[in-house]
Design an enzyme around this catalytic site. Structure first.
Site, short mmCIF file in Angstrom:
data_model
loop_
_atom_site.label_atom_id
_atom_site.label_comp_id
_atom_site.label_asym_id
_atom_site.label_seq_id
_atom_site.Cartn_x
_atom_site.Cartn_y
_atom_site.Cartn_z
N LYS A 172 0.75 -1.36 0.26
CA LYS A 172 0.02 -0.31 0.41
C LYS A 172 1.03 1.27 0.06
CE LYS A 172 -2.14 -1.09 3.91
NZ LYS A 172 -1.93 -2.22 4.05
N ARG A 190 -10.34 0.65 8.45
CA ARG A 190 -10.02 0.02 9.09
C ARG A 190 -11.16 -1.01 9.08
NH1 ARG A 190 -4.21 0.10 8.76
NH2 ARG A 190 -3.30 -1.44 9.60
N ARG A 214 10.62 -7.66 6.18
CA ARG A 214 10.74 -5.83 5.75
C ARG A 214 11.56 -4.79 6.32
NH1 ARG A 214 4.72 -3.17 5.48
NH2 ARG A 214 4.96 -3.67 7.08
N ARG A 272 10.19 -3.74 11.33
CA ARG A 272 9.41 -2.52 12.38
C ARG A 272 8.68 -3.55 13.34
NH1 ARG A 272 4.23 -0.57 8.73
NH2 ARG A 272 3.07 -1.84 10.06
N ARG A 280 -2.80 -9.24 13.20
CA ARG A 280 -3.69 -8.22 12.13
C ARG A 280 -4.05 -8.88 11.05
NH1 ARG A 280 2.69 -6.19 11.20
NH2 ARG A 280 2.12 -4.30 9.95
P1 AMP Z 1 -0.15 -0.20 8.88
O1 AMP Z 1 1.44 0.74 9.28
O2 AMP Z 1 -0.77 0.51 8.45
O3 AMP Z 1 0.05 -1.44 8.52
O4 AMP Z 1 -0.49 0.99 10.55
C1 AMP Z 1 0.14 0.33 11.80
C2 AMP Z 1 -0.15 -0.07 12.66
O5 AMP Z 1 -1.17 1.82 13.58
C3 AMP Z 1 -1.60 -0.84 13.02
O6 AMP Z 1 -1.60 -2.71 13.44
C4 AMP Z 1 -2.35 0.07 13.53
O7 AMP Z 1 -2.06 -0.36 15.52
C5 AMP Z 1 -2.58 1.49 13.33
N1 AMP Z 1 -3.54 1.88 13.45
C6 AMP Z 1 -3.24 2.32 11.77
N2 AMP Z 1 -4.32 2.47 11.32
C7 AMP Z 1 -4.98 2.24 11.95
C8 AMP Z 1 -6.46 2.28 11.79
N3 AMP Z 1 -7.53 3.45 10.08
N4 AMP Z 1 -7.56 1.97 12.68
C9 AMP Z 1 -6.63 1.36 13.63
N5 AMP Z 1 -5.23 1.59 13.96
C10 AMP Z 1 -4.40 1.80 12.62
#
Ligand code: AMP
Length: 226
Positions: free
Chosen positions: A14, A89, A123, A156, A167
């Site tokens: 993404k 999400r 990653r 990460r 996740r």
């Molecule tokens: P990502 O980089 O999109 O995988 O986001 C990393 C982490 O940020 C996720 O595992 C959640 O803990 C938090 N996060 C990011 N976007 C959201 C969202 N829309 N709703 C809830 N938690 C989020």
């Protein structure tokens, strides 16, 4: 004005695809995960609130997420549009979003779970400038160091087997229904995320009727070291 949402399971690309779209279309890439990571790295009050939840691979509470998105979108730096990544999400976030913004397209990146695991566990992120690498096909010139800034490459905190399991479960249970909701209301294009990043980008642009992707020109040696 172009307003897009990009969705897909962890490791589906993404962030990479959003940056490739944003680079020459003058649209702003908004990553909710990056906003939270910035707050964690910079030890803000919000960072302290979300750090443990993120490290466990769980979702941050909807009220906080919605206020972050609202604040980010009230900034006036997206005159030509935006692509939002990592949001919505779940169905509540999606309803909040479609009530407030007209979306021109939803890009759904599709990747089987077996490939997700391979990609996510390989990653790495530069601790200095945030560029993404993977140890499968975009390895750095010097192992463990960023090609752009020389910073240390780190995994990460949530790219672990345990957090990934949480996740993936959340994605299938909570995020897949968002796609069904968007399919009823918005224009969703589903794209196979397995090919190399440039091929995926070409497909996205073609399906959205956007100008073709032009790979950035390699910089001459002198200007790189300048
Ligand atoms: P990502 O980089 O999109 O995988 O986001 C990393 C982490 O940020 C996720 O595992 C959640 O803990 C938090 N996060 C990011 N976007 C959201 C969202 N829309 N709703 C809830 N938690 C989020």
């Amino acid at each position: 004005m172009r307003k897009y949402v990009i969705m897909g399971v962890q490791g589906s690309g993404k962030g990479t695809q959003s940056q490739m779209l944003a680079a020459d279309l003058d649209i702003v890439h908004i990553s909710v995960g990056d906003i939270f990571r910035w707050n964690v790295q910079n030890h803000t009050k919000m960072g302290a609130q979300v750090r443990r939840v993120m490290a466990a691979g769980e979702l941050v509470g909807d009220d906080l997420v919605e206020s972050v998105v609202r604040d980010r979108l009230t900034g006036h730096d997206w005159n030509f549009g935006f692509i939002i990544d990592g949001f919505p999400r779940n169905c509540r976030q999606a309803e909040f979003f479609v009530e407030s913004y007209d979306i021109d397209g939803v890009i759904a990146l599709e990747l089987p779970d077996s490939e997700v695991r391979r990609r996510v566990l390989n990653r790495r992120l530069c601790a200095g400038c945030g560029i993404n690498y993977n140890l499968i096909d975009s390895t750095p010139g010097v192992p463990g160091r960023c090609d752009a800034c020389g910073g240390e490459l780190v995994a990460r905190e949530d790219d672990t087997e345990e957090a990934l399991a949480v996740r993936l479960r959340d994605y299938h249970e909570k995020t897949n229904p968002v796609l069904d909701l968007f399919r009823r209301k918005e224009y969703v294009i589903s794209v196979d995320a397995r090919p190399p990043a440039e091929a995926v980008q070409v497909e996205i642009r073609w399906r959205l009727g956007l100008p073709p992707y032009r790979a950035p020109q390699a910089q001459p040696e002198e200007s790189r070291s300048a």
